[in-house]
Design an enzyme around this catalytic site. Structure first.
Site, short mmCIF file in Angstrom:
data_model
loop_
_atom_site.label_atom_id
_atom_site.label_comp_id
_atom_site.label_asym_id
_atom_site.label_seq_id
_atom_site.Cartn_x
_atom_site.Cartn_y
_atom_site.Cartn_z
N ASN A 1 0.81 -1.20 0.00
CA ASN A 1 0.00 0.00 0.00
C ASN A 1 0.86 1.26 0.00
OD1 ASN A 1 -1.86 2.01 0.40
ND2 ASN A 1 -3.03 0.92 1.94
N ASP A 2 1.54 1.50 1.10
CA ASP A 2 2.30 2.74 1.22
C ASP A 2 3.39 2.89 0.14
OD1 ASP A 2 0.80 3.46 3.43
OD2 ASP A 2 2.09 2.36 4.78
N VAL A 3 3.95 1.76 -0.27
CA VAL A 3 5.07 1.84 -1.23
C VAL A 3 4.61 2.18 -2.64
CG1 VAL A 3 6.54 0.27 0.07
CG2 VAL A 3 5.04 -0.63 -1.71
#
Lengths: 465, 104
Positions: free
Chosen positions: A391-393
């Site tokens: 997600n964050d990446v």
């Protein structure tokens, strides 16, 4: 005379083994040998400590030592064997905490010895006190880091104004240590107990406000601290293996910490003082926005006729234990003539390099793993990108939203591909606590559900198409 | 203050060694690829359990009737050994996963 020279020589060899071992550990081809070498050095060191010359008249107490060693080896080996690869960061953290506790124990015994009024030189006392502090901080800090990664630590459990309190605590401890080092006669049992308590408490209050996403950096940092603690203990015991082994770990640990920070484009100060994911930015109002879903059969067809597919694996893939099914899918697609590669973000998983270990566990060939730069080049021509449990990446906010806690972190630019499919359990935000704009883009489709079930479903569909 | 200055004077060779060792530690892993960050951290972590040596020396020198010293020393050795044995074993396990696919 000869006896003590041989003892020193053995310690020297042991130290050299550590140096060469560590060096080899930092290169893929020699890493296994490096680890074995370092372990050999440790065994030699322990044997030398057991049977070598001592600074005083030996009493030996071999029974006590044997039981302690046997117990430690048994617990350590069982834990190392039983642990899931996904839980590796927690385990390393836990091990590190035990190392810190070891240092703490040594320092306590040493200090209690001083209570009887032995003459202690200035440097030695300050060293013992520092070892006690560092050992204790590394012990409780590692336990908190372990709890956070394991998800059993209550994130709300932190002090108000923790940044100020921590600075104050640190000041109190340092001033007390320096004061008592200059006035050794003032040392009392109360002071020793107070210092132990404050140091243990500082470990908690230091790590508890740091967000879970930053735990890998914290663990690397605490690992470095344990090394420094061991080095300090080495000074007290005038033991060179402990001293130089400890310094090696301390110094390389700091470098590793900085390297990890670089991978996330954050400074060490930001991690240690700043508050990851504490404040959410303005772009969290997604109540009425909709995402597009894709059905498994549609996706299967799409994949089959794609030329180039990239997989972006994240921690979600690891927790769902889906790396093996993912590999199955890859093999199936390759048989259809589809080129499949993995785009590995440096902090994919829970620790830099963690994802590589997980994929290696399911036999994904090394050449299929692309690092950040290669992956971003490759993404431009890709037909389909499968974002599995990451997600964050892949969050574009890292590039566009300066208010976002992950702003500035290099990301995998999946938007450059023709089509993005996100495998996700729900619409919950990622580890950093921020919503992802990517999910609402035109190119993006969602496939909700457990990563493993989705992938096995996909494998089945593919076989039927 | 005098104590500090005289301490530095007496231990100057040691301070040199310290600086070289710190530099060596930073240089030695300077070029490690991201793939190896986790195993390297775990391996270095195992080495930091070297305090086990201090624990052994301590217990060997503790009088047999000093139960407090023996007990804390016992704990110290046990904890540090968990760090050492577990650390090397887990590093080995991680690295073996990179190796097995090279053969196939």
């Amino acid at each position: 005379m000869i006896y003590s020279s041989i003892t020193d020589l053995c310690y020297l060899i042991s130290t050299v083994f550590f140096i060469i071992g560590l060096k080899r550990l930092s290169s893929p081809k020699t890493a296994t040998k490096g680890n074995a070498l370092a372990a050999t050095g440790m065994i030699l060191g322990i044997l030398t400590a057991l049977f070598g010359a001592l600074g005083g008249e030996p009493v030996n107490n071999y029974g006590v030592i044997a039981v302690a060693l046997a117990l430690g080896i048994t617990i350590g080996l069982i834990a190392a064997k039983k642990v899931e690869m996904t839980a590796m960061p927690e385990l390393v953290s836990l091990f590190n905490g035990f190392g810190g506790a070891g240092t703490l124990a040594l320092a306590v015994v040493e200090l209690v010895g001083y209570l009887s009024g032995v003459e202690v030189p200035f440097g030695v006392l300050l060293t013992v006190l520092s070892a006690l502090f560092i050992g204790a901080v590394s012990f409780t800090g590692s336990l908190v880091a372990f709890g956070k990664l394991k998800g059993i630590w209550n994130e709300k459990l932190k002090l108000p104004y923790s940044a100020y309190i921590n600075v104050l605590l640190l000041l109190i401890v340092v001033i007390a240590m320096v004061f008592y080092s200059i006035n050794p006669s003032a040392i009392s049992l109360g002071f020793v107990l107070g210092l132990i308590f404050l140091s243990l408490f500082y470990g908690f209050s230091f790590v508890s406000p740091i967000g879970g996403g930053d735990m890998p950096v914290v663990i690397a940092f605490l690992n470095s601290l344990t090394g420094i603690g061991a080095a300090l203990a080495g000074i007290v015991y005038t033991n060179n293996v402990m001293l130089f082994g400890g310094i090696l770990v301390g110094a390389s640990g700091i470098i590793l910490t900085v390297l990890m920070c670089n991978a996330m484009n954050r400074s060490l100060a930001q991690v240690l003082v700043g508050n990851f994911g504490g404040t959410s930015s303005s772009s969290s109002d997604d109540g009425d926005r909709v995402v597009k879903e894709v059905s498994m059969s549609d996706l299967a067809v799409q994949l089959k006729y794609a030329k180039k597919v990239l997989v972006v694996p994240g921690y979600g893939l690891a927790v769902a234990q889906a790396q093996h099914v993912c590999r199955e899918l890859e093999v199936l697609l390759e048989d259809e003539g589809v080129e499949v590669k993995y785009a590995i973000h440096p902090v994919a998983g829970r620790m830099p390099g963690h994802m590589n270990v997980l994929l290696a566990e399911s036999d994904v060939p090394y050449e299929k793993l692309l690092d950040l730069d290669d992956a971003n080049k490759s993404l431009e021509g890709a037909d389909v990108v499968l974002v599995i449990g990451a997600n964050d990446v892949v969050n574009p906010a890292a590039k566009t939203d300066s208010g976002s806690p992950i702003y500035g972190m290099p990301i995998l630019e999946v938007e450059n591909a023709h089509q993005v499919v996100v495998f996700k359990r729900s619409m919950n935000p990622g580890y950093a606590g921020v919503q992802n704009e990517l999910f609402f883009k035109d190119k993006t489709k969602m496939l909700f559900g457990d990563a493993k079930q989705s992938l096995s479903g996909l494998v089945k569909e593919l076989a039927e198409v | 203050m005098d104590a500090i200055i005289s301490w530095i004077g007496e231990n100057i060779l040691f301070i040199y060694l310290l600086i070289f060792a710190i530099y060596l530690g930073t240089e030695i892993i300077g070029k490690v690829p991201v793939v190896l960050h986790t195993p390297l951290m775990s391996g270095a972590n195992a080495i930091s359990g070297v305090v086990v040596i201090g624990g052994i020396i301590l217990v060997r020198l503790t009088p047999s009737d000093d139960y407090f010293g023996l007990f804390i020393g016992f704990l110290g050795i046990t904890f540090a050994t968990i760090n050492v044995a577990g650390g090397f074993a887990v590093t080995q396990r991680m690295l073996s996963m990179f190796n097995k696919k090279k053969k196939s």
